[in-house]
Scaffold this active site. Structure first.
Site, PDB file in Angstrom:
ATOM      1  N   GLU A  43      -1.332  -8.988   4.190  1.00 37.85           N
ATOM      2  CA  GLU A  43      -1.281  -9.357   5.623  1.00 37.85           C
ATOM      3  C   GLU A  43      -2.678  -9.422   6.228  1.00 37.85           C
ATOM      4  O   GLU A  43      -2.860 -10.002   7.295  1.00 37.85           O
ATOM      5  CB  GLU A  43      -0.387  -8.365   6.386  1.00 37.85           C
ATOM      6  CG  GLU A  43      -1.044  -7.063   6.813  1.00 37.85           C
ATOM      7  CD  GLU A  43      -1.282  -6.080   5.680  1.00 37.85           C
ATOM      8  OE1 GLU A  43      -0.906  -6.365   4.530  1.00 37.85           O
ATOM      9  OE2 GLU A  43      -1.862  -4.998   5.956  1.00 37.85           O
TER      10      GLU A  43
ATOM     11  N   CYS B  57       0.826  -1.212   0.000  1.00 38.11           N
ATOM     12  CA  CYS B  57       0.000   0.000   0.000  1.00 38.11           C
ATOM     13  C   CYS B  57       0.864   1.269   0.000  1.00 38.11           C
ATOM     14  O   CYS B  57       1.546   1.530  -0.965  1.00 38.11           O
ATOM     15  CB  CYS B  57      -0.984  -0.047   1.175  1.00 38.11           C
ATOM     16  SG  CYS B  57      -2.431   1.001   0.911  1.00 38.11           S
TER      17      CYS B  57
ATOM     18  N   HIS C  83      -3.454  -5.401   0.621  1.00 36.17           N
ATOM     19  CA  HIS C  83      -2.953  -5.767   1.955  1.00 36.17           C
ATOM     20  C   HIS C  83      -2.941  -7.290   2.123  1.00 36.17           C
ATOM     21  O   HIS C  83      -3.875  -7.849   2.702  1.00 36.17           O
ATOM     22  CB  HIS C  83      -3.818  -5.123   3.051  1.00 36.17           C
ATOM     23  CG  HIS C  83      -3.556  -3.668   3.227  1.00 36.17           C
ATOM     24  ND1 HIS C  83      -2.583  -3.192   4.099  1.00 36.17           N
ATOM     25  CD2 HIS C  83      -4.108  -2.579   2.647  1.00 36.17           C
ATOM     26  CE1 HIS C  83      -2.558  -1.870   4.049  1.00 36.17           C
ATOM     27  NE2 HIS C  83      -3.469  -1.465   3.177  1.00 36.17           N
TER      28      HIS C  83
END
Ligand code: MN
Length: 234
Positions: A211, A108, A209
């Site tokens: 994660e 990001c 993202h």
């Protein structure tokens, strides 16, 4: 064999009294076989080279918009708040990681920071400057929203995650001019660049993202492959 140690850039917040980062980044690195360490973005950058020499890889998380002065533009009304000292610190870490050939995974804002630090630019606000017909963020940045991406078949990214998938999206800026030495390796249906990587694939930058998508096998692969490359010297 020892596990790779991966630095994760933290941010300076709350009247510059705390260095913080969201738990998902270190948790994901640990879950995928690495040892995460948070890196405080101290005011000076003179220790960046030595710091990076102690690490096996660098993860750059999401966060604030990069200061537009760093890509030679005036701030537009839609540009978010910036932390110039943090930007400079991240740029120093990025430069050193690339010079020392340590793998980088940028997420990001991290992708935007890598692109700008290497000579590229960003749209300060997708809605104001690009005019997409798909949503790249929830209006309140609360709900997780998703859109499709297609990856470049001959990229490192495609070898890891395949050529077509759904990714989450939580950004209002996006890469505009791609930095020299990088190329677009994933694109949204509206043409927005969703991932870039450098010539040897040691630096992979994604606009989404991973994660926060650790129940998706491709995103576990993305982090795990990064950790593995950190452990094998790139
Ligand atoms: Mn997006």
């Amino acid at each position: 064999m020892s596990k790779p140690v991966i630095g994760i850039s933290a941010v300076n917040v709350f009247n510059e009294l705390y260095y913080l980062q969201r738990v998902t980044y270190p948790q994901t690195v640990e879950n995928c076989g690495g040892i995460p360490v948070l890196l405080p973005c101290l005011p000076g950058t003179e220790n960046a080279a030595e710091l990076i020499s102690h690490l096996d890889g660098l993860m750059l998380p999401g966060g604030a918009d990069v200061d537009p002065s760093l890509y030679g533009e005036e701030r537009t009304p839609q540009c978010g708040q910036s932390l110039l000292a943090d930007d400079r610190y991240d740029f120093a870490l990025i430069g050193e990681a690339m010079r020392q050939k340590k793998p980088v995974l940028a997420i990001c804002r991290g992708m935007q920071a890598v692109n700008i630090s290497c000579g590229g630019t960003v749209y300060q606000d997708i809605s104001a400057q690009y005019g997409s017909d798909i949503a790249h963020s929830d209006p309140n940045f609360k709900a997780e929203i998703f859109h499709a991406v297609n990856t470049e078949p001959n990229s490192r990214l495609a070898k890891i995650i395949g050529t077509a998938l759904q990714v989450n999206s939580s950004h209002h800026q996006a890469v505009k001019a791609i930095a020299p030495g990088f190329r677009a390796v994933a694109t949204a249906p509206d043409g927005i660049t969703e991932a870039i990587e450098n010539d040897d694939g040691s630096v992979i930058c994604v606009q989404w993202h991973p994660e926060r998508m650790q129940d998706t096998p491709e995103m576990v692969k993305l982090i795990s492959d990064f950790v593995r490359r950190c452990g094998s010297g790139g």
